[in-house]
Design a protein around this motif. Sequence first.
Motif, short mmCIF file in Angstrom:
data_model
loop_
_atom_site.label_atom_id
_atom_site.label_comp_id
_atom_site.label_asym_id
_atom_site.label_seq_id
_atom_site.Cartn_x
_atom_site.Cartn_y
_atom_site.Cartn_z
N LYS A 188 0.75 -1.13 0.21
CA LYS A 188 -0.06 -0.17 -0.04
C LYS A 188 0.75 0.71 0.69
N LEU A 189 1.57 1.06 -1.42
CA LEU A 189 2.49 2.98 -0.95
C LEU A 189 1.45 3.90 -1.45
N PRO A 190 1.85 5.29 -0.87
CA PRO A 190 1.86 6.43 -0.79
C PRO A 190 1.53 7.28 -2.45
N SER A 191 0.69 7.28 -2.62
CA SER A 191 0.63 7.69 -3.85
C SER A 191 0.17 9.30 -4.17
N ASP A 192 0.38 10.13 -5.16
CA ASP A 192 -0.43 11.46 -5.12
C ASP A 192 -2.01 11.56 -6.02
N GLU A 193 -2.27 9.99 -6.71
CA GLU A 193 -3.46 10.13 -7.03
C GLU A 193 -3.25 8.99 -6.23
N PRO A 194 -4.35 8.77 -5.68
CA PRO A 194 -4.90 7.52 -5.04
C PRO A 194 -6.01 6.74 -5.61
N GLN A 195 -6.64 6.80 -6.73
CA GLN A 195 -7.57 6.50 -7.93
C GLN A 195 -6.99 6.31 -9.44
N ASN A 196 -5.03 6.09 -8.73
CA ASN A 196 -4.34 5.62 -10.18
C ASN A 196 -5.20 4.62 -11.48
N ASP A 197 -5.63 4.86 -12.31
CA ASP A 197 -5.91 3.39 -13.58
C ASP A 197 -4.91 4.05 -14.90
N THR A 198 -4.54 2.06 -14.37
CA THR A 198 -2.81 2.19 -15.60
C THR A 198 -3.50 0.51 -15.53
N LYS A 199 -2.75 0.43 -16.55
CA LYS A 199 -2.76 -1.43 -16.82
C LYS A 199 -1.28 -2.02 -17.41
N ALA A 200 -0.94 -3.23 -17.02
CA ALA A 200 0.45 -3.95 -16.85
C ALA A 200 0.35 -3.50 -18.78
N PRO A 201 2.00 -4.17 -18.90
CA PRO A 201 2.87 -4.44 -20.03
C PRO A 201 1.16 -5.32 -21.21
N VAL A 202 1.17 -5.30 -22.14
CA VAL A 202 0.67 -6.46 -23.12
C VAL A 202 1.60 -8.19 -22.75
N ASN A 203 2.69 -7.71 -22.33
CA ASN A 203 3.05 -9.39 -23.00
C ASN A 203 2.75 -9.48 -20.72
N THR A 204 2.41 -9.22 -19.80
CA THR A 204 2.07 -9.39 -18.80
C THR A 204 1.48 -10.70 -18.31
N ILE A 207 -2.48 -11.76 -15.98
CA ILE A 207 -3.79 -9.55 -16.31
C ILE A 207 -5.06 -10.39 -16.55
N LEU A 208 -5.67 -11.27 -16.70
CA LEU A 208 -6.69 -11.14 -17.13
C LEU A 208 -7.58 -11.53 -15.79
N CYS A 209 -8.78 -10.64 -15.15
CA CYS A 209 -9.95 -11.66 -14.57
C CYS A 209 -10.11 -12.58 -14.39
N PRO A 210 -10.22 -12.94 -13.16
CA PRO A 210 -10.32 -14.91 -12.95
C PRO A 210 -11.46 -14.54 -13.07
N LYS A 211 -12.36 -13.82 -12.51
CA LYS A 211 -13.69 -14.08 -13.03
C LYS A 211 -14.48 -13.86 -14.04
N CYS A 212 -14.07 -12.82 -14.30
CA CYS A 212 -15.05 -12.71 -16.47
C CYS A 212 -14.16 -12.70 -17.39
N ASP A 213 -12.50 -12.87 -17.10
CA ASP A 213 -11.32 -12.88 -18.88
C ASP A 213 -11.35 -11.34 -19.12
N HIS A 214 -11.64 -9.57 -17.85
CA HIS A 214 -11.42 -8.65 -19.08
C HIS A 214 -10.26 -8.49 -18.55
N ILE A 215 -9.66 -7.53 -18.76
CA ILE A 215 -8.23 -7.18 -18.83
C ILE A 215 -8.23 -6.35 -17.51
N LEU A 216 -7.43 -7.05 -16.58
CA LEU A 216 -7.45 -5.80 -15.30
C LEU A 216 -6.59 -4.66 -15.39
N HIS A 217 -7.45 -3.86 -14.58
CA HIS A 217 -6.90 -2.22 -14.03
C HIS A 217 -5.53 -2.31 -13.07
N TYR A 218 -5.30 -1.36 -12.90
CA TYR A 218 -4.43 -1.36 -11.45
C TYR A 218 -4.38 0.04 -10.61
#
Length: 450
Positions: A188-204, A207-218
Amino acid sequence: MSFKSVIAKSAGKSSYWFLHNVLKGGTSFPGKLAMDLDPEILKTLAEGYETVIVTGTNGKTMTTALIVAALREKYGDVLTNPSGSNMQQGIVTAFLAHKKKKSSRPIAVLEVDEANVKMVTELLHPSVFVLTNIFRDQMDRYGEIYTTYDKIVEGIKLAPEATIIANGDASIFSSVDLPNHKIFYGFKLPSDEPQNDTKAPVNTDGILCPKCDHILHYHERIYANLGDFFCPNCNYHRPELTYSVNKIIEQTPNKLEFQMGKKDYTINIGGTYNIYNALAAYSVARYFDLSEDEIAQALAKNKRIFGRQELIKYEGKEIDLILVKNPVGLDEVLHMLNTEKDDYSLVTLLNANHADGIDTSWIWDGQFEDLNHDQIKKILVGGERWHDMGFRLEVAGFDPGKMVTCTDNEEVIANLTNLPTKKVYILSTYTAMLSLRKTMAEKKMIKAGM
């Protein structure tokens, strides 16, 4: 104890004594011999122990060592398998080798290969499962990460009363509904933007949601697929963390300082991945009623272990021997090297035996391009697949004039003394590391065995 168990235990202990006092080694054979005589000998040997199983792709050996160091602060005698021999026969050997002492709380902390969790659980009935992470690793043996996790879950389902202590930053670990009590740890690292919305690189991977197979965000991604994940499609998200790292104070290849809660902790080893390992150990130690001061003391005096950033001093050189075995682990080691302030020499040893994984294509996923090329003054390339690694480094932009090919361990060691830098980092796959350590032991550079 049955007559069969008595014979198996006696034969196993005798073979262990002979191997270690006469032949100076052997982590699997005594266990295999005992299991041949009594397939359920582990059930007998583990009776009376409160057992912790540590499993996952990366970090098992280091996490196990840190847990053991912490628990010994309070309970003294803790049984473990420190060699990293983590299949059933190696675990049986660990029990055969252990000289049990009086303890207020007999505890066994065992590193267990992911594919062996079920068969070990059937015999041990563990109290705690520690789950580090799941990444692609030895695809020829494990398959995809979901297959690997399924193997672990099969084991956990046999012990519904055990507590799960899992990396909450790994989306896969909270994806299956299990009745076990759960403790999650993460960052739980401090962030200037607590509601960041980023994605992992495409070759990671993973990173698919284990519930619905949508791409996870972070909201915050630490590395690879680990972080404060959420699914914008079905609202699956990171579980509430019981324990967390909230600040990284300093990182070098030989030191990590970070904050958990309101207390600062230090371990004498590098790499963000080792902060996760320390956090897992912290979580287990808290489960076993250790104070924060006891945990901090244990982490601060941790020792380098077998092949995992093992420090070897030889003829004026400081040699770090580091195991690499899959893309994520390799990348994190490369990131760690970029925290080095001094010039250094690099040694790469690549094998492709069964214990390494016979497919070497994973080295192309490691970002060697990101290393500070000017900082690396010389490169030794060795191992059975030296040609593959040499070509990979050339493609990454390294000057072939800086590279020396070593076709065996003798050449590697002979060239170490001629390297132009005091600091040397050896990145090695598992069987190459074992082979190099054997040669080093024969030359009295290190002690034989562990």
